[in-house]
Enzyme design. Structure first.
Site, PDB file in Angstrom:
ATOM      1  CE  LYS A  45      -3.507   2.655   0.408  1.00 28.23           C
ATOM      2  NZ  LYS A  45      -4.395   2.952  -0.760  1.00 28.23           N
ATOM      3  N   GLY A  46       0.373   2.347  -0.692  1.00 26.40           N
ATOM      4  CA  GLY A  46       1.090   3.562  -0.858  1.00 26.40           C
ATOM      5  C   GLY A  46       1.555   4.226   0.553  1.00 26.40           C
ATOM      6  CB  ILE A  71      -8.533   4.222  -0.306  1.00 30.04           C
ATOM      7  CG1 ILE A  71      -9.368   2.829  -0.874  1.00 30.04           C
ATOM      8  CG2 ILE A  71      -8.065   4.090   0.946  1.00 30.04           C
ATOM      9  CD1 ILE A  71     -10.438   2.290  -0.250  1.00 30.04           C
ATOM     10  CB  CYS A 129      -3.155   8.988  -6.208  1.00 30.63           C
ATOM     11  SG  CYS A 129      -4.956   8.480  -5.357  1.00 30.63           S
ATOM     12  CE  LYS A 164      -0.447   1.969  -9.853  1.00 28.08           C
ATOM     13  NZ  LYS A 164      -0.949   1.481  -8.786  1.00 28.08           N
ATOM     14  N   GLY A 242      -4.054  -3.010 -14.645  1.00 31.27           N
ATOM     15  CA  GLY A 242      -5.238  -2.472 -15.231  1.00 31.27           C
ATOM     16  C   GLY A 242      -5.992  -3.594 -15.462  1.00 31.27           C
TER      17      GLY A 242
HETATM   18  C1  LIG Z   1      -8.796  -0.082  -3.095  1.00 32.44           C
HETATM   19  C2  LIG Z   1      -7.642   0.478  -4.018  1.00 32.44           C
HETATM   20  C3  LIG Z   1      -6.518   1.070  -3.587  1.00 32.44           C
HETATM   21  C4  LIG Z   1      -5.501   1.510  -4.236  1.00 32.44           C
HETATM   22  N1  LIG Z   1      -4.306   2.186  -3.770  1.00 32.44           N
HETATM   23  C5  LIG Z   1      -3.373   2.542  -4.389  1.00 32.44           C
HETATM   24  C6  LIG Z   1      -2.285   2.998  -3.814  1.00 32.44           C
HETATM   25  O1  LIG Z   1      -2.188   3.161  -2.452  1.00 32.44           O
HETATM   26  N2  LIG Z   1      -1.200   3.047  -4.443  1.00 32.44           N
HETATM   27  C7  LIG Z   1      -1.111   3.139  -5.911  1.00 32.44           C
HETATM   28  O2  LIG Z   1      -0.342   3.625  -6.713  1.00 32.44           O
HETATM   29  N3  LIG Z   1      -2.220   2.686  -6.528  1.00 32.44           N
HETATM   30  C8  LIG Z   1      -3.379   2.138  -5.835  1.00 32.44           C
HETATM   31  N4  LIG Z   1      -4.569   1.618  -6.275  1.00 32.44           N
HETATM   32  C9  LIG Z   1      -4.350   1.246  -8.019  1.00 32.44           C
HETATM   33  C10 LIG Z   1      -4.039  -0.223  -8.085  1.00 32.44           C
HETATM   34  O3  LIG Z   1      -2.734  -0.405  -7.407  1.00 32.44           O
HETATM   35  C11 LIG Z   1      -4.275  -0.491  -9.786  1.00 32.44           C
HETATM   36  O4  LIG Z   1      -3.121   0.412 -10.324  1.00 32.44           O
HETATM   37  C12 LIG Z   1      -5.673  -0.120 -10.129  1.00 32.44           C
HETATM   38  O5  LIG Z   1      -6.537  -0.799  -9.155  1.00 32.44           O
HETATM   39  C13 LIG Z   1      -5.598  -0.937 -11.568  1.00 32.44           C
HETATM   40  O6  LIG Z   1      -5.322  -2.253 -11.502  1.00 32.44           O
HETATM   41  P1  LIG Z   1      -6.713  -3.323 -11.157  1.00 32.44           P
HETATM   42  O7  LIG Z   1      -7.536  -3.150 -12.198  1.00 32.44           O
HETATM   43  O8  LIG Z   1      -6.004  -4.698 -11.330  1.00 32.44           O
HETATM   44  O9  LIG Z   1      -7.300  -3.162  -9.879  1.00 32.44           O
HETATM   45  C14 LIG Z   1      -5.440   1.218  -5.748  1.00 32.44           C
HETATM   46  C15 LIG Z   1      -6.531   0.496  -6.383  1.00 32.44           C
HETATM   47  C16 LIG Z   1      -7.631   0.241  -5.374  1.00 32.44           C
HETATM   48  C17 LIG Z   1      -8.773  -0.596  -6.107  1.00 32.44           C
END
Ligand SMILES: Cc1cc2nc3c(=O)[nH]c(=O)nc-3n(C[C@H](O)[C@H](O)[C@H](O)COP(=O)(O)O)c2cc1C
Length: 302
Positions: A45-46, A71, A129, A164, A242
């Protein structure tokens, strides 16, 4: 058959399947369900310099083909992570990749420096973000701003550095080139897409933050195109993010130019999906008599 992937001198993944930031917390819950050593890497988590509370609830909403989250980068802060969470992650045979962000340029630098400790294999810098007022996409929209920020972070850490990117930029190629020029070792492509949900019964927004970021299968074709675009213009590895749900998605992203993938929302629905995805990828290689997973990278036939 070889499933390993080299991202940088100091970072070889045993397979190309990683967790994604924010959908895996700090790994503890998932470790009760499967052996985290099976993963190509653990993305956490970030983190910010100080703990962050995040946005008001509701913070997630399931939508057609995915989910919207706001979030707001809630996290325990970099020092608590290093003391309380990192030792736990150290017991697994998987590289730990720590996602982080800052509210301002200097904070990015400070957080990166504090994460320059044993037990961390790489840092993933979030400049994308969509759910926070400060410390997210504001640094990832302009190539010159990004170049300056990544250069500062590069000087602050000896770790392998992923940057990212956001899908919401004029031209993602300019951003990827800027990150590469500033010394990034890899590009993570890409974060969520700004979105919202409205409840017509109450006539109010569903999310406490009003808007959020769309993830899941709905964004896969967009992410695929972004990876393809970035692959045309940088020579450093691309880590796709993604809508990756199955091994089919992994193969498609590899063909588009990714060297590895991050699985996010899919793992919230099925925490064991990582195993199916890794095994499915291996079976695909075997079935197609492919010796090494790297043979597929960017090998889309056109
Ligand atoms: C609940 C949630 C929290 C996330 N928190 C972060 C984060 O803290 N830092 C970040 O770079 N991306 C965050 N993301 C983005 C994910 O890492 C990912 O790039 C994005 O959800 C796309 O991938 P997916 O379609 O497989 O979920 C978050 C995504 C979700 C759904």
């Amino acid at each position: 058959m070889n499933t390993s992937v080299k991202i940088a001198e100091g970072l070889i993944l045993k397979n190309p399947v990683l967790s994604a930031s924010g959908t895996f917390a700090y790994g503890e819950e998932f470790s009760e369900i499967f052996d985290l050593s099976l993963l190509g890497g653990i993305v956490t988590k970030g983190l910010s310099l100080k703990p962050k509370k995040g946005n008001p609830s509701p913070r997630v909403f399931e939508t057609t083909g995915g989910m919207i989250n706001a979030i707001g980068l809630e996290n325990i802060g970099v020092d608590a992570f290093v003391i309380e969470k990192l030792p736990f992650l150290g017991q697994f045979n998987a590289p730990v990749i720590v996602n982080f962000f800052g509210n301002e340029e200097e904070e990015y630098e400070l957080v990166a420096a504090r994460l320059d400790v044993d037990g961390i294999s790489a840092l993933e810098m979030n400049v994308s973000c969509p759910n926070v007022k400060k410390g997210g996409i504001e640094f990832g929209k302009d190539p010159n701003t990004l170049l300056s920020l990544v250069s500062r972070v590069r000087r602050a850490t000896s770790k392998t550095l992923f940057v990212k990117l956001s899908p919401m930029v004029k031209d993602i190629r300019e951003m990827a080139i800027a990150a590469q020029e500033a010394g990034a070792d890899a590009i993570t492509c890409a974060n969520t897409i700004p979105a919202m949900a409205i409840d017509e019964t109450t006539q109010r927004p569903v999310l406490g933050n009003i808007t959020g970021g769309l993830s899941g299968p709905a964004i896969k074709p967009v992410a695929l195109k972004l990876v393809w675009d970035v692959h045309q213009c940088v020579h450093i590895p691309i880590v796709a993010s993604g809508g990756i749900n199955t091994y089919h998605d992994v193969i498609q992203f590899l063909l588009a130019g990714a060297s590895a993938v991050e699985v996010g929302s899919a793992s919230l629905r099925d925490p064991l999906c990582f195993i199916d995805i890794i095994e499915g990828t291996k079976a695909y290689l075997k079935e197609h008599s492919i010796q090494s997973v790297t043979e597929l990278v960017g090998k889309l036939i056109i």
